[in-house]
Structures are given as structure tokens and as C-alpha cells.
Design an enzyme around this catalytic site. Structure first.
Site, PDB file in Angstrom:
ATOM      1  N   ASN A   9       0.869  -1.184   0.000  1.00 52.90           N
ATOM      2  CA  ASN A   9       0.000   0.000   0.000  1.00 52.90           C
ATOM      3  C   ASN A   9       0.900   1.227   0.000  1.00 52.90           C
ATOM      4  OD1 ASN A   9      -1.851   2.001   0.441  1.00 52.90           O
ATOM      5  ND2 ASN A   9      -2.320   1.420   2.551  1.00 52.90           N
ATOM      6  N   TRP A  10       0.988   1.874  -1.151  1.00 52.48           N
ATOM      7  CA  TRP A  10       1.928   3.006  -1.277  1.00 52.48           C
ATOM      8  C   TRP A  10       1.376   4.297  -0.684  1.00 52.48           C
ATOM      9  CZ3 TRP A  10       4.549   2.786  -6.811  1.00 52.48           C
ATOM     10  CH2 TRP A  10       5.196   1.549  -6.952  1.00 52.48           C
ATOM     11  N   LYS A  11       0.106   4.320  -0.365  1.00 56.44           N
ATOM     12  CA  LYS A  11      -0.538   5.510   0.212  1.00 56.44           C
ATOM     13  C   LYS A  11      -0.257   6.737  -0.656  1.00 56.44           C
ATOM     14  CE  LYS A  11       0.049   3.332   4.673  1.00 56.44           C
ATOM     15  NZ  LYS A  11       0.038   3.470   6.111  1.00 56.44           N
ATOM     16  N   HIS A  94      -9.365   0.791   4.620  1.00 61.09           N
ATOM     17  CA  HIS A  94      -8.111   1.035   5.334  1.00 61.09           C
ATOM     18  C   HIS A  94      -8.373   1.967   6.516  1.00 61.09           C
ATOM     19  CE1 HIS A  94      -4.070   2.383   6.262  1.00 61.09           C
ATOM     20  NE2 HIS A  94      -3.658   1.277   5.653  1.00 61.09           N
ATOM     21  N   GLU A  96      -6.857   4.407   7.641  1.00 67.62           N
ATOM     22  CA  GLU A  96      -6.692   5.845   7.355  1.00 67.62           C
ATOM     23  C   GLU A  96      -7.920   6.402   6.647  1.00 67.62           C
ATOM     24  OE1 GLU A  96      -2.877   5.472   5.440  1.00 67.62           O
ATOM     25  OE2 GLU A  96      -2.034   4.871   7.373  1.00 67.62           O
ATOM     26  N   GLU A 166      -5.589  -5.455  10.183  1.00 65.30           N
ATOM     27  CA  GLU A 166      -4.576  -4.433  10.455  1.00 65.30           C
ATOM     28  C   GLU A 166      -4.892  -3.731  11.776  1.00 65.30           C
ATOM     29  OE1 GLU A 166      -2.481  -3.118   6.597  1.00 65.30           O
ATOM     30  OE2 GLU A 166      -4.216  -1.854   6.887  1.00 65.30           O
ATOM     31  N   GLY A 172       2.131   1.846  10.764  1.00 64.05           N
ATOM     32  CA  GLY A 172       3.057   2.975  10.654  1.00 64.05           C
ATOM     33  C   GLY A 172       3.692   3.368  11.975  1.00 64.05           C
ATOM     34  N   SER A 212       3.277  -2.579  10.279  1.00 65.47           N
ATOM     35  CA  SER A 212       4.726  -2.544  10.504  1.00 65.47           C
ATOM     36  C   SER A 212       5.432  -3.863  10.168  1.00 65.47           C
ATOM     37  CB  SER A 212       5.034  -2.107  11.941  1.00 65.47           C
ATOM     38  OG  SER A 212       4.533  -0.806  12.170  1.00 65.47           O
ATOM     39  N   GLY A 233       2.801  -1.333   4.279  1.00 65.11           N
ATOM     40  CA  GLY A 233       2.820   0.101   4.000  1.00 65.11           C
ATOM     41  C   GLY A 233       4.238   0.581   3.754  1.00 65.11           C
ATOM     42  N   GLY A 234       4.842   1.171   4.774  1.00 66.35           N
ATOM     43  CA  GLY A 234       6.166   1.796   4.654  1.00 66.35           C
ATOM     44  C   GLY A 234       7.209   0.942   3.939  1.00 66.35           C
TER      45      GLY A 234
HETATM   46  C1  PEP Z   1      -0.786  -0.089   5.993  1.00 65.03           C
HETATM   47  O1  PEP Z   1      -0.876   1.113   5.860  1.00 65.03           O
HETATM   48  O2  PEP Z   1      -1.638  -0.839   5.482  1.00 65.03           O
HETATM   49  C2  PEP Z   1       0.344  -0.607   6.758  1.00 65.03           C
HETATM   50  C3  PEP Z   1       0.308  -1.850   7.154  1.00 65.03           C
HETATM   51  O3  PEP Z   1       1.354   0.271   7.007  1.00 65.03           O
HETATM   52  P1  PEP Z   1       2.786  -0.063   7.699  1.00 65.03           P
HETATM   53  O4  PEP Z   1       3.274  -1.331   7.086  1.00 65.03           O
HETATM   54  O5  PEP Z   1       3.657   1.117   7.362  1.00 65.03           O
HETATM   55  O6  PEP Z   1       2.517  -0.200   9.150  1.00 65.03           O
END
Ligand code: PEP
Length: 249
Positions: A9-11, A94, A96, A166, A172, A212, A233-234
Site C-alpha cells: 500500500n503506497w498511500k 483502510h 486511514e 490491520e 506505521g 509494521s 505500508g512503509g
Molecule cells: C498499511 O498502511 O496498510 C500498513 C500496514 O502500514 P505499515 O506497514 O507502514 O505499518
């Protein structure tokens, strides 16, 4: 047998040049794997990503979509627009989107229905907040999120669903659910689905963990029997990290 999936997920990251460069690197470094690999760049770069990955097994997902087929919804994107450029998967729910943009279970249910009706695959995200885990409400919260948005579906629609558990406190933050916490919740999710839709559907739905995930912890999390991959994500923004995570599956 359910599919293993690693999805990035590049956001709201990566402009056009950065998108092309990351996709080129990923396509070159991608390890041989039976797992599905999915990336989700921002809307404006989706068509480029689809073209860029035409001859690759890496798939492209959108990060969101509106439930209406078209109309006066300034700034929104419809399912037809996504399908028209070759996007077949959409991330919905998601945390967010839920927390910053007010997406409720009722809104998500409409988005789910629109995606299902248009033969789009859904990566459906859900998970509890820190306070809810501390007060031991996490199972109830997750069950409600699933029931409110997905449990009205017909059995055959579950073929279009991938789940992504999640926990909000792990997204994050650098804090990850332990492999045992992830397994415990994933097993609960499967049991809950089995209760309403039967064992065959519960055992065929892929349940990803997100929060994470990094090269250093991916193997431990993915080794759990009910964890079928990850939503990243990151760490999906760096080719080398994402590739290491794919290798871990
Ligand atoms: C996400 O945004 O779906 C996610 C899992 O982010 P991260 O891996 O950065 O925690």
C-alpha cells in the site's frame, strides 16, 4: 487452497517518475514465488503502473473507490474508471480512510457491493484501535466490522474477498502484533466466517496481516498457519525491503 499474497500500500507517496522507477526495480528484483504480488500506487499513477507491469506477474490495486457508478462526487473515482484502465483489485476500509475520511461500516458496505457487482476483487481492511485492545474489545470490534460490511454477501461473492487484519496501533508505528497475536486473531476471523458461511469458504479466504511488517519480522508472522501474507505500508516503498518480504512468504 487459499492464495498467499504480499500487497504493498503506497498511500500518498511516489510521483510519476518515482513510481516508474520503483516498478522497474521491483519487476527486475522480484523473486520467483507462487505468491501473488500486488502494488497500489496513487490514483494518478495507476494507468501508468498497469502499462508498466503489462508483462509482469505483479498486479496493480487501487487504494480506494467511490460506491456510486458515476455522478456529482467531486474528487472521487468510480469502479468503472478503475476497471477501464485494467485495475481489478481495490483496497477498501483502510484505517486511514476510516479515521481521516469518515468511512463508516455503512459506507464500506456500499463500496463492497459496488465492487462485487462489478467483479472487482477487494482487499478489505479492518482492525481494532489500541484502546479497544487494551480493554479486550478487539475480538468484538473485528467481528462487528466484518459483519457490518461483508456478512450480507452471498457465499459466491467471497471468491472476490481478501481480508487484511490491520490492528490500528501497529500501522506505521513500528509496533507489530506478535506472530501469536496475529495468529490468534486470524484464527478467530476464520472461525467467525465459518460460523456464518461454512468451513469451505472460511478455509479458502486469504487473510493478510498488516502493521509494521518489515524484512526482519516478516518470516515469523508469515509462518503462522492462518496468516496468508501481508499488506505492507512503509516497507513497500523500498524495492529491496519489499522483495525481502516477498521472499519471506
Ligand atoms: C498499511 O498502511 O496498510 C500498513 C500496514 O502500514 P505499515 O506497514 O507502514 O505499518
Amino acid at each position: 487452497m487459499r492464495t498467499k499474497i504480499v500487497a504493498g500500500n503506497w498511500k500518498m507517496n511516489k510521483n510519476l517518475e518515482e513510481t516508474e522507477s520503483l516498478l522497474t526495480e521491483l519487476a527486475a528484483k522480484r523473486p520467483d514465488t507462487d505468491a501473488e504480488i500486488i502494488v497500489s500506487p496513487t490514483f494518478v499513477n495507476l494507468a501508468t503502473a498497469v502499462r508498466h507491469l503489462e508483462s509482469s506477474i505483479i498486479q496493480v490495486a487501487a487504494q480506494n473507490m467511490h460506491f456510486a457508478p458515476n455522478g456529482a462526487f467531486t474528487g472521487e473515482i468510480s469502479v468503472d474508471m478503475l476497471k477501464n484502465i485494467g485495475v481489478e483489485t481495490v483496497i477498501l476500509g483502510h484505517s486511514e480512510r476510516r479515521s481521516h475520511f469518515g468511512e463508516t461500516d455503512a459506507i464500506l458496505k456500499q463500496k463492497v457491493d459496488s465492487a462485487i457487482a462489478n467483479n472487482m476483487r477487494i482487499i478489505f481492511c479492518f482492525g481494532e484501535e489500541l484502546e479497544q485492545r487494551k480493554s479486550e474489545e478487539h475480538f468484538t470490534v473485528v467481528e462487528e466490522q466484518l459483519k457490518n460490511a461483508l456478512f450480507h454477501l452471498e457465499a459466491k461473492s467471497w471468491e472476490q474477498i481478501v481480508l487484511a487484519y490491520e490492528p490500528v496501533w501497529a500501522i506505521g508505528t513500528g509496533e507489530t502484533a506478535s506472530p501469536e497475536q496475529a495468529q490468534e486473531m486470524h484464527a478467530f476471523i476464520r472461525k467467525t466466517i465459518a460460523g456464518s458461511f461454512g468451513d469451505a469458504i472460511a478455509n479458502s479466504v486469504s487473510i493478510l496481516y498488516g502493521g509494521s511488517v518489515k524484512p526482519a519480522n516478516a518470516s515469523d508472522i508469515f509462518s503462522k498457519p492462518d496468516v496468508d501474507g501481508g499488506l505492507i505500508g512503509g516497507a513497500s516503498l523500498k524495492a529491496d525491503d519489499f522483495v525481502e518480504i516477498i521472499k519471506a512468504i
